[in-house]
Structures are given as C-alpha cells and as structure tokens.
Motif scaffolding. Structure first.
Motif, PDB file in Angstrom:
ATOM      1  N   MET A  69      39.641 -28.153  12.698  1.00  0.00           N
ATOM      2  CA  MET A  69      40.369 -26.998  13.245  1.00  0.00           C
ATOM      3  C   MET A  69      41.861 -27.299  13.343  1.00  0.00           C
ATOM      4  SD  MET A  69      39.556 -24.660  16.522  1.00  0.00           S
ATOM      5  CE  MET A  69      41.151 -25.062  17.166  1.00  0.00           C
ATOM      6  N   THR A  70      42.676 -26.352  12.938  1.00  0.00           N
ATOM      7  CA  THR A  70      44.107 -26.608  13.065  1.00  0.00           C
ATOM      8  C   THR A  70      44.654 -25.926  14.313  1.00  0.00           C
ATOM      9  OG1 THR A  70      44.724 -24.691  11.781  1.00  0.00           O
ATOM     10  CG2 THR A  70      44.465 -26.747  10.573  1.00  0.00           C
ATOM     11  N   THR A  71      45.673 -26.547  14.870  1.00  0.00           N
ATOM     12  CA  THR A  71      46.344 -26.000  16.035  1.00  0.00           C
ATOM     13  C   THR A  71      47.700 -25.507  15.594  1.00  0.00           C
ATOM     14  OG1 THR A  71      45.273 -27.684  17.355  1.00  0.00           O
ATOM     15  CG2 THR A  71      47.126 -26.538  18.371  1.00  0.00           C
ATOM     16  N   ARG A  72      47.992 -24.260  15.885  1.00  0.00           N
ATOM     17  CA  ARG A  72      49.317 -23.772  15.536  1.00  0.00           C
ATOM     18  C   ARG A  72      50.278 -24.060  16.687  1.00  0.00           C
ATOM     19  NH1 ARG A  72      49.659 -18.258  12.727  1.00  0.00           N
ATOM     20  NH2 ARG A  72      48.832 -19.555  11.071  1.00  0.00           N
ATOM     21  N   VAL A  73      51.284 -24.862  16.381  1.00  0.00           N
ATOM     22  CA  VAL A  73      52.266 -25.274  17.378  1.00  0.00           C
ATOM     23  C   VAL A  73      53.586 -24.599  17.029  1.00  0.00           C
ATOM     24  CG1 VAL A  73      53.466 -27.237  18.361  1.00  0.00           C
ATOM     25  CG2 VAL A  73      51.123 -27.499  17.580  1.00  0.00           C
ATOM     26  N   LEU A  74      54.151 -23.888  17.967  1.00  0.00           N
ATOM     27  CA  LEU A  74      55.371 -23.129  17.655  1.00  0.00           C
ATOM     28  C   LEU A  74      56.462 -23.415  18.675  1.00  0.00           C
ATOM     29  CD1 LEU A  74      55.657 -19.429  16.667  1.00  0.00           C
ATOM     30  CD2 LEU A  74      56.725 -20.148  18.804  1.00  0.00           C
ATOM     31  N   THR A  75      57.685 -23.614  18.192  1.00  0.00           N
ATOM     32  CA  THR A  75      58.781 -23.707  19.154  1.00  0.00           C
ATOM     33  C   THR A  75      60.088 -23.239  18.538  1.00  0.00           C
ATOM     34  OG1 THR A  75      59.727 -25.025  20.936  1.00  0.00           O
ATOM     35  CG2 THR A  75      59.525 -26.110  18.820  1.00  0.00           C
ATOM     36  N   GLY A  76      60.973 -22.739  19.409  1.00  0.00           N
ATOM     37  CA  GLY A  76      62.260 -22.200  18.954  1.00  0.00           C
ATOM     38  C   GLY A  76      63.413 -23.006  19.512  1.00  0.00           C
ATOM     39  N   ILE A  77      64.518 -22.988  18.791  1.00  0.00           N
ATOM     40  CA  ILE A  77      65.715 -23.721  19.206  1.00  0.00           C
ATOM     41  C   ILE A  77      66.863 -22.712  19.258  1.00  0.00           C
ATOM     42  CG2 ILE A  77      67.209 -25.699  18.739  1.00  0.00           C
ATOM     43  CD1 ILE A  77      64.317 -25.433  16.449  1.00  0.00           C
ATOM     44  N   ARG A 116      51.327 -34.582  12.277  1.00  0.00           N
ATOM     45  CA  ARG A 116      49.956 -34.936  12.659  1.00  0.00           C
ATOM     46  C   ARG A 116      48.935 -34.101  11.911  1.00  0.00           C
ATOM     47  NH1 ARG A 116      50.862 -34.773  18.958  1.00  0.00           N
ATOM     48  NH2 ARG A 116      52.544 -36.287  18.971  1.00  0.00           N
ATOM     49  N   GLU A 117      47.821 -34.716  11.669  1.00  0.00           N
ATOM     50  CA  GLU A 117      46.668 -34.047  11.063  1.00  0.00           C
ATOM     51  C   GLU A 117      46.285 -32.848  11.929  1.00  0.00           C
ATOM     52  OE1 GLU A 117      44.382 -34.011   7.894  1.00  0.00           O
ATOM     53  OE2 GLU A 117      45.645 -35.749   8.310  1.00  0.00           O
ATOM     54  N   GLY A 118      45.978 -31.736  11.287  1.00  0.00           N
ATOM     55  CA  GLY A 118      45.464 -30.604  12.067  1.00  0.00           C
ATOM     56  C   GLY A 118      46.530 -29.800  12.787  1.00  0.00           C
ATOM     57  N   VAL A 119      47.805 -30.132  12.575  1.00  0.00           N
ATOM     58  CA  VAL A 119      48.864 -29.357  13.219  1.00  0.00           C
ATOM     59  C   VAL A 119      49.526 -28.441  12.189  1.00  0.00           C
ATOM     60  CG1 VAL A 119      51.168 -29.495  14.244  1.00  0.00           C
ATOM     61  CG2 VAL A 119      49.345 -30.991  15.069  1.00  0.00           C
ATOM     62  N   ASP A 120      49.613 -27.168  12.529  1.00  0.00           N
ATOM     63  CA  ASP A 120      50.284 -26.190  11.682  1.00  0.00           C
ATOM     64  C   ASP A 120      51.539 -25.771  12.454  1.00  0.00           C
ATOM     65  OD1 ASP A 120      50.956 -24.154   9.946  1.00  0.00           O
ATOM     66  OD2 ASP A 120      49.471 -22.756  10.732  1.00  0.00           O
ATOM     67  N   ALA A 121      52.677 -26.386  12.102  1.00  0.00           N
ATOM     68  CA  ALA A 121      53.868 -26.212  12.939  1.00  0.00           C
ATOM     69  C   ALA A 121      54.741 -25.055  12.475  1.00  0.00           C
ATOM     70  CB  ALA A 121      54.675 -27.502  12.950  1.00  0.00           C
ATOM     71  N   PHE A 122      55.227 -24.286  13.434  1.00  0.00           N
ATOM     72  CA  PHE A 122      56.192 -23.210  13.208  1.00  0.00           C
ATOM     73  C   PHE A 122      57.430 -23.533  14.037  1.00  0.00           C
ATOM     74  CE2 PHE A 122      54.142 -19.296  11.339  1.00  0.00           C
ATOM     75  CZ  PHE A 122      53.057 -19.976  10.829  1.00  0.00           C
ATOM     76  N   PHE A 123      58.527 -23.878  13.368  1.00  0.00           N
ATOM     77  CA  PHE A 123      59.784 -24.146  14.083  1.00  0.00           C
ATOM     78  C   PHE A 123      60.811 -23.124  13.623  1.00  0.00           C
ATOM     79  CE2 PHE A 123      58.616 -28.964  14.048  1.00  0.00           C
ATOM     80  CZ  PHE A 123      57.705 -28.736  15.073  1.00  0.00           C
ATOM     81  N   PHE A 124      61.542 -22.562  14.573  1.00  0.00           N
ATOM     82  CA  PHE A 124      62.513 -21.552  14.143  1.00  0.00           C
ATOM     83  C   PHE A 124      63.810 -21.618  14.928  1.00  0.00           C
ATOM     84  CE2 PHE A 124      62.305 -18.436  17.583  1.00  0.00           C
ATOM     85  CZ  PHE A 124      61.150 -18.838  18.236  1.00  0.00           C
ATOM     86  N   GLN A 137      49.880 -23.526  20.848  1.00  0.00           N
ATOM     87  CA  GLN A 137      50.618 -24.398  21.761  1.00  0.00           C
ATOM     88  C   GLN A 137      52.100 -24.202  21.594  1.00  0.00           C
ATOM     89  OE1 GLN A 137      49.750 -28.526  21.286  1.00  0.00           O
ATOM     90  NE2 GLN A 137      47.697 -28.330  22.136  1.00  0.00           N
ATOM     91  N   VAL A 138      52.813 -24.241  22.702  1.00  0.00           N
ATOM     92  CA  VAL A 138      54.264 -24.091  22.664  1.00  0.00           C
ATOM     93  C   VAL A 138      54.888 -25.258  23.433  1.00  0.00           C
ATOM     94  CG1 VAL A 138      56.193 -22.562  23.148  1.00  0.00           C
ATOM     95  CG2 VAL A 138      53.954 -21.589  22.634  1.00  0.00           C
ATOM     96  N   PRO A 139      55.345 -26.273  22.716  1.00  0.00           N
ATOM     97  CA  PRO A 139      55.973 -27.401  23.413  1.00  0.00           C
ATOM     98  C   PRO A 139      57.387 -27.023  23.838  1.00  0.00           C
ATOM     99  CG  PRO A 139      55.759 -27.860  21.047  1.00  0.00           C
ATOM    100  CD  PRO A 139      55.306 -26.461  21.259  1.00  0.00           C
ATOM    101  N   VAL A 140      57.662 -27.107  25.113  1.00  0.00           N
ATOM    102  CA  VAL A 140      58.990 -26.759  25.628  1.00  0.00           C
ATOM    103  C   VAL A 140      59.355 -27.686  26.785  1.00  0.00           C
ATOM    104  CG1 VAL A 140      59.007 -24.287  25.062  1.00  0.00           C
ATOM    105  CG2 VAL A 140      57.930 -25.066  27.177  1.00  0.00           C
ATOM    106  N   GLY A 141      60.601 -27.648  27.158  1.00  0.00           N
ATOM    107  CA  GLY A 141      61.045 -28.374  28.338  1.00  0.00           C
ATOM    108  C   GLY A 141      60.625 -27.621  29.598  1.00  0.00           C
ATOM    109  N   ARG A 142      60.736 -28.321  30.729  1.00  0.00           N
ATOM    110  CA  ARG A 142      60.290 -27.728  31.997  1.00  0.00           C
ATOM    111  C   ARG A 142      60.942 -26.378  32.289  1.00  0.00           C
ATOM    112  NH1 ARG A 142      57.000 -29.783  35.023  1.00  0.00           N
ATOM    113  NH2 ARG A 142      56.348 -31.940  34.793  1.00  0.00           N
TER     114      ARG A 142
END
Ligand code: TRP
Length: 458
Positions: free
Chosen positions: A1-9, A33-41, A151-156
């Motif tokens: 299963m892939t995890t779509r990880v998205l974050t904006g700058i 990483r294996e299984g990560v489908d990253a969206f960076f914008f 998943q959305v990796p962001v700062g606090r």
C-alpha cells in the motif's frame, strides 16, 4: 500500500540552513522511502497573503524550486508543482469556503494573533487584515483534500491548519456524501481526512544568536545563496563567549555544537564535543563546522548555481509536475462539480428523456487493424488526440474505454519526449499521442485531451 504524503512550501523567503535541516532534508529522505507517493508544491498563492512584492515572490519561487531540486528531489518520483499552476485548487477553495464554518476561521492562530496585535496597539480589530489571511486555512484545506493526501508533514505551527482541514473535509463529506455517491456511483466519501505528521525527531536549528534560526530574527545561515563564502561568513558570526584557545569551552553554550550535530554522526559529534571541552578554539571549531556542512552540501550548492542560471529548466520540471498533478485534480473536480450540482446540463436533460444535444463533442472511435482492437480519441473539432495500443479482443478494449470514460480508474499523463505523451491507466500505457512540434504544442494538446475527457465524462 502506498501512502500519499503531501506538503507545501510558502514562497516568500530564501531557504536557510534551518529550513534544510528541519524541512527539506527530511522531506526528500521520506520521498525516497518505499511505499511513499510524495506531493511537494510551492504554495505561491499562500505567499500572496503575506507578501505584495511581486519581485520577491517571483524570486523566492525560483530559489525554493532550485533548492529542492539541488538537494536531490527527484521530479520523476515526486509530484513537484506550483499551486498556481493547478486552477482546480482555487476552484475547490471556493466550494470549501461555502461549507467552512466562519466560527472555525475566527479561531485560526494566525488571524487571532493579528487581531490581538491590533487590540494591543489600539487599532480597529481588523485593521490591515486581508481576506486571504482569514481564509488561509481553506486554501490549505483545498491543497490537501484535492489530492486525498494521507499524511501531511508540517511544523508545529501548522498543526491547527491540518485539524481545520479535517473539520472542513468532514463537514463536506457529511453534507455532500450521499450526493457524491449518487453522482459517481462510488461507495466512499468525497474526501479522505489527512493525518498530521509532526517530525518530532527533527530538532529546530538554533541561529547565530542561539534563538531558533528564523528569517524573522535575522539570525540565519544561508543555505546556497551567496555561495560557500556567504555560509562561512555567517558561521563566523555565530555568537560564542570570549574563552581563549586552550581554555575548556561549554559545547552547549553556543549554537555551534547544535548545528554541528545536525550534520554529523554520533561519533563525529562526540569527538567535536570532546575537542571543545579540551580547549579547541572557537575559530577552529567554526572552520570544522563549515567543512562538515560543505561535505554534505558542496555538490548541491554547485547544482543550485547551475539551476539558478537556467530557470527555463526549472520551469519545465514544474510544468511537468503540474501536468501530473492535474491528471488527478481535473477528473476529481469534475466529479465534485457534479456532486454539488454544477455538472453539465446536457446530462440532466438526457436523464429526463430529451434528445441528446447535437453540438459536436469529443468522441472515442473503436476499430480493428492487423494487430488487434484499438480506439482513437478525437477532440470536438475532429483533431485526433490519442491512438490506443492494440487489445487482443473487443471485450478488453471495451473494459478499457469504459474505465476511461467512468473516470474512476487512476489515469496519468506521461510525457514520452518533447513531442509526444502517453495516457497511463492503472500504471499501464494505454494510448499515445501524435507527435507535436515542441513541448508547448505538446502541453497544449495535453490540455485539449483533458478537456475532451471531461466532456466525454460529462
Ligand atoms: N501554510 C504552510 C506553511 O506556511 C504551507 C502550506 C500551504 C502547506 N499549503 C499547505 C503545508 C498544504 C502543508 C500542506 O508552512
């Protein structure tokens, strides 16, 4: 299963060492990483909320894109794009604005801080506050929900925005869930609710003066801008005490050791700490730090300089990213428009038993040749857009065209070279375009393909 990880700058500044350690490096690592489908914008619409200087926004977009590519982001693997290249994002923003509770927006930290600052200075509560700041979280919700990010990796500081995204998405699902299922024949909800992902492991980097490294404190070490010299000059300004060479130093009393640790392995860090405790001079300690950072970033710095000298290359990368992103966003918005009652009228009329309008529309034509069964896709004006591969039997061809028209198979556009593109469905190349004279003509044809598919899907 892939995890779509998205974050904006947000594109308002020039990347510094703190951005690299806290955001860029971990994000690029994660994208591999294996299984990560990253969206960076590049969140360039968000930049307009804070900055009305066109030259600064434009420059920052370029610097940030060059930085991420120089640091090793692979645009083949990651979907890397500009927010402002995806018109479906502001379109979704409006639809979400119409379900977002105003009271929720009143509670947003950034807006509240601005109101509080006005109160303190005795101004009118909303003085100097634009609607962009107020609606910032809705635009961010659209960024995330349009791609169904897991998943959305962001700062606090951004956690509240992700919680609001969940609230808004949930509210939309509640109001329109049944309509969505009716309009699409699917059995899910329009939006998946994203998880917040705070990278606890990544410490924030201290700046020259020991406070958190941040543009607003003017205490940053530039990442690439100004070259190696600018970085060395900044490191030379890191505040230390006045202990002479040979005197034992307290490693924890200056930013030096903390920054060193962000680039060193455990043994190197321990050795550096030990050397300071045993009297290493601050000057030498700074040189060691600069050398360590150079070892990790020297090559990337050269790549950055090369990219900055060729903005057209960056432009191409971002446009391809937008094409990939829109291959998802366009059909999704098509369904969402239908869900809220903004679909094509032709369908409504047909369902009521009226004759199909005779105006020219895009069409699919199936045929047989020596190799098997194929289809061609024509635009409304008769232009041939795609020729499919040969299928072994008519049923396989029919399954493929049905899935394509239903719009719920995962499709993507893959550019084959500067002149041609392919349509990929469920990971398989099913059709290719004619050859166009150049990338612009090719990209224009891709846009016509999207329009044709939209009109077929009604
Ligand atoms: N607001 C974020 C920041 O300033 C940037 C951003 C915009 C973002 N849209 C996003 C981050 C969507 C994650 C997901 O840092």
């Amino acid at each position: 299963m892939t995890t779509r990880v998205l974050t904006g700058i947000t594109t308002t500044g020039t990347p510094h060492l703190g951005n690299y350690v806290g955001a860029i490096r971990p994000a690029i690592e994660m994208s591999r990483r294996e299984g990560v489908d990253a969206f960076f914008f590049l969140a360039d619409y968000h930049a307009l909320v804070k900055c009305d200087e066109p030259a600064r926004v434009a420059r920052s977009r370029l610097e940030i894109a060059a930085t991420w590519l120089a640091c090793g982001l692979d645009p083949q693997r990651v979907t890397f794009y500009r927010q402002s290249d995806i018109p479906e994002i502001p379109e979704l923003t409006w639809i979400l604005t119409c379900v977002a509770p105003k009271g929720l927006m009143n509670r947003a930290h950034a807006y509240k801080a601005a109101v509080d600052a006005n109160a303190t200075s005795g101004e009118d509560a909303d003085a100097g506050i634009n609607m962009g700041l107020y609606c910032y979280p809705v635009l961010m919700a659209a960024d995330i929900l349009i791609f169904n990010a897991n998943q959305v990796p962001v700062g606090r500081d951004q956690v509240q925005h992700i919680e609001m995204t969940r609230d808004i998405g949930q509210r939309f699902n509640h109001i329109y869930g049944a309509a969505w299922r009716g309009a699409t024949g699917r059995d899910d909800d329009p939006f998946m609710l994203p998880e917040v992902k705070i990278e606890e492991r990544v410490a924030t980097l201290p700046g020259l003066d020991g406070r958190k490294m941040s543009k607003s404190y003017d205490n940053t070490v530039p990442l690439f801008e100004g070259g190696a010299k600018a970085m060395r000059d900044a490191i030379a300004r890191i505040v230390t005490d006045s202990k002479a060479p040979g005197e034992p130093k307290d490693p924890d009393g200056s930013s030096l050791y903390a920054i060193y640790r962000a680039f060193a392995n455990e043994n190197e860090s321990a050795a550096y700490r030990d050397a300071l405790l045993h009297g290493l001079s601050w000057g030498e300690a700074k040189q060691k730090l600069a050398a360590l950072i150079d070892a990790e970033l020297g090559e990337a710095r050269e790549k950055y300089a090369r990219l900055m000298a060729h903005p057209d290359e960056i432009e191409d990368v971002l446009r391809e990213g937008a094409t990939k992103a829109r291959a998802i966003a366009t059909p999704f918005m098509q369904k969402l428009r239908k869900t809220v009652g903004l679909g094509t009228l032709a369908v409504t009329v047909q369902r009521r038993g009226f004759k199909k309008p005779t105006g020219k529309r895009a069409r699919l034509a199936s045929f047989r040749d020596d190799e098997g069964f194929r289809f061609r896709l024509f635009a409304a004006d008769g232009e041939e857009l795609l020729l499919s591969r040969a299928f072994g039997d008519p049923k396989a061809l029919g399954d493929c065209t049905r899935a394509l028209l239903a719009g719920d198979a995962i499709t993507a556009i893959e550019t084959l070279d500067d002149t041609r593109y392919a349509l990929v469905m469920q990971g398989e190349r099913i059709a290719v375009s004619s050859a166009y004279p150049d990338t612009n003509a090719r990209d224009a044809a891709i846009a016509r393909l999207h329009a044709a598919l939209d009109s077929l899907r009604g």
